[in-house]
Scaffold this motif. Structure first.
Motif, PDB file in Angstrom:
ATOM      1  N   ASP A  34     -22.338 109.577 -14.238  1.00 17.28           N
ATOM      2  CA  ASP A  34     -22.385 110.977 -14.683  1.00 17.28           C
ATOM      3  C   ASP A  34     -23.003 111.078 -16.074  1.00 17.28           C
ATOM      4  O   ASP A  34     -23.810 111.951 -16.342  1.00 17.28           O
ATOM      5  CB  ASP A  34     -20.981 111.596 -14.716  1.00 17.28           C
ATOM      6  CG  ASP A  34     -20.391 111.834 -13.336  1.00 17.28           C
ATOM      7  OD1 ASP A  34     -21.121 111.687 -12.329  1.00 17.28           O
ATOM      8  OD2 ASP A  34     -19.181 112.159 -13.271  1.00 17.28           O
ATOM      9  N   HIS A  35     -22.617 110.156 -16.967  1.00 18.81           N
ATOM     10  CA  HIS A  35     -23.135 110.171 -18.339  1.00 18.81           C
ATOM     11  C   HIS A  35     -24.632 109.889 -18.336  1.00 18.81           C
ATOM     12  O   HIS A  35     -25.403 110.566 -19.030  1.00 18.81           O
ATOM     13  CB  HIS A  35     -22.412 109.155 -19.203  1.00 18.81           C
ATOM     14  CG  HIS A  35     -22.964 109.031 -20.584  1.00 18.81           C
ATOM     15  ND1 HIS A  35     -22.759 109.995 -21.545  1.00 18.81           N
ATOM     16  CD2 HIS A  35     -23.750 108.085 -21.148  1.00 18.81           C
ATOM     17  CE1 HIS A  35     -23.389 109.637 -22.654  1.00 18.81           C
ATOM     18  NE2 HIS A  35     -24.002 108.493 -22.430  1.00 18.81           N
ATOM     19  N   VAL A  39      -9.001 101.529  -8.956  1.00 19.87           N
ATOM     20  CA  VAL A  39      -9.081 102.914  -9.427  1.00 19.87           C
ATOM     21  C   VAL A  39      -9.948 103.012 -10.677  1.00 19.87           C
ATOM     22  O   VAL A  39     -10.873 103.825 -10.748  1.00 19.87           O
ATOM     23  CB  VAL A  39      -7.670 103.490  -9.694  1.00 19.87           C
ATOM     24  CG1 VAL A  39      -7.738 104.787 -10.482  1.00 19.87           C
ATOM     25  CG2 VAL A  39      -6.926 103.697  -8.381  1.00 19.87           C
ATOM     26  N   PHE A  40      -9.678 102.184 -11.684  1.00 16.48           N
ATOM     27  CA  PHE A  40     -10.396 102.317 -12.949  1.00 16.48           C
ATOM     28  C   PHE A  40     -11.822 101.778 -12.878  1.00 16.48           C
ATOM     29  O   PHE A  40     -12.694 102.290 -13.574  1.00 16.48           O
ATOM     30  CB  PHE A  40      -9.586 101.724 -14.101  1.00 16.48           C
ATOM     31  CG  PHE A  40      -8.417 102.609 -14.428  1.00 16.48           C
ATOM     32  CD1 PHE A  40      -8.616 103.864 -14.984  1.00 16.48           C
ATOM     33  CD2 PHE A  40      -7.131 102.223 -14.133  1.00 16.48           C
ATOM     34  CE1 PHE A  40      -7.545 104.707 -15.260  1.00 16.48           C
ATOM     35  CE2 PHE A  40      -6.056 103.058 -14.406  1.00 16.48           C
ATOM     36  CZ  PHE A  40      -6.263 104.303 -14.964  1.00 16.48           C
ATOM     37  N   GLY A  65     -14.741 104.296 -13.683  1.00 16.68           N
ATOM     38  CA  GLY A  65     -15.701 103.864 -14.696  1.00 16.68           C
ATOM     39  C   GLY A  65     -17.131 103.950 -14.189  1.00 16.68           C
ATOM     40  O   GLY A  65     -18.019 104.428 -14.906  1.00 16.68           O
ATOM     41  N   ARG A  66     -17.366 103.493 -12.953  1.00 19.91           N
ATOM     42  CA  ARG A  66     -18.722 103.584 -12.378  1.00 19.91           C
ATOM     43  C   ARG A  66     -19.179 105.033 -12.295  1.00 19.91           C
ATOM     44  O   ARG A  66     -20.300 105.367 -12.665  1.00 19.91           O
ATOM     45  CB  ARG A  66     -18.764 102.945 -10.991  1.00 19.91           C
ATOM     46  CG  ARG A  66     -18.813 101.445 -10.993  1.00 19.91           C
ATOM     47  CD  ARG A  66     -19.096 100.879  -9.608  1.00 19.91           C
ATOM     48  NE  ARG A  66     -18.141 101.299  -8.603  1.00 19.91           N
ATOM     49  CZ  ARG A  66     -16.991 100.691  -8.311  1.00 19.91           C
ATOM     50  NH1 ARG A  66     -16.642  99.602  -8.979  1.00 19.91           N
ATOM     51  NH2 ARG A  66     -16.193 101.146  -7.365  1.00 19.91           N
ATOM     52  N   ARG A  67     -18.300 105.910 -11.818  1.00 20.41           N
ATOM     53  CA  ARG A  67     -18.660 107.319 -11.672  1.00 20.41           C
ATOM     54  C   ARG A  67     -18.914 107.974 -13.030  1.00 20.41           C
ATOM     55  O   ARG A  67     -19.899 108.694 -13.215  1.00 20.41           O
ATOM     56  CB  ARG A  67     -17.582 108.104 -10.932  1.00 20.41           C
ATOM     57  CG  ARG A  67     -17.992 109.573 -10.714  1.00 20.41           C
ATOM     58  CD  ARG A  67     -16.987 110.363  -9.922  1.00 20.41           C
ATOM     59  NE  ARG A  67     -15.660 110.364 -10.460  1.00 20.41           N
ATOM     60  CZ  ARG A  67     -15.251 111.110 -11.503  1.00 20.41           C
ATOM     61  NH1 ARG A  67     -16.080 111.906 -12.130  1.00 20.41           N
ATOM     62  NH2 ARG A  67     -13.999 111.053 -11.916  1.00 20.41           N
TER      63      ARG A  67
END
Length: 160
Positions: free
Chosen positions: A150-151, A139-140, A144-146
């Motif tokens: 996004d950033h 999950v994390f 984190g990848r997403r």
């Protein structure tokens, strides 16, 4: 208008927020009591200890810590005053700067690590079974990848 969360998802969100804040506070309190390091200090020391030559470019370090450049500058300045890190020009690019782990910083990390590990185990890891560890990791890592993507997308100037 954004659709409200159902009761199950609201409970999930609130449980995450409250428990993650309590967990972070407990682990940081333990770290400060055992080593006089903040969690940010410890994380900087870990990232530098794992880097080739025990040094990282300031921008990369800020990205890994999820710090703004000004917050990282403040963090490194306070750690420099305590002798834990040095700040040097990049050998390959003299315009950039790198944070460098000092012998005192490495010693502080080595002394703090067993206490920190004991705290992490006591307050999180030892309470989870293997399936829960695997689930949280999936999950994390995915989140984190997403969030990093996004950033990166939001900080990249649009093509014209």
């Amino acid at each position: 208008m954004t659709e409200s969360l159902n009761a199950e998802r609201t409970a999930c969100w609130r449980a995450y927020i409250e428990s993650s804040q309590r967990l972070f506070t407990r682990i940081e309190d333990d770290l400060r009591a055992d080593s006089d390091l903040s969690f940010a200090d410890y994380h900087v020391l870990v990232l530098l200890s794992e880097a080739p030559g025990q040094r990282r470019r300031m921008g990369e370090l800020a990205d890994r810590l999820v710090f703004s450049p000004s917050r990282l500058t403040y963090q490194i300045t306070t750690m420099r005053k305590r002798g834990l890190v040095a700040k040097e020009a990049c050998p390959a690019d003299r315009r950039g700067s790198e944070a460098v782990l000092t012998a005192a910083g490495l010693l502080a990390l080595r002394e703090a690590a067993p206490h920190h590990l004991r705290s992490v185990r006591a307050h999180l890891i030892d309470d989870l079974d293997d399936a829960e560890v695997a689930c949280l990791t999936r999950v994390f890592e995915r989140l984190g990848r997403r969030l990093r993507a996004d950033h990166t997308a939001s900080s990249t100037p649009a093509d014209k």
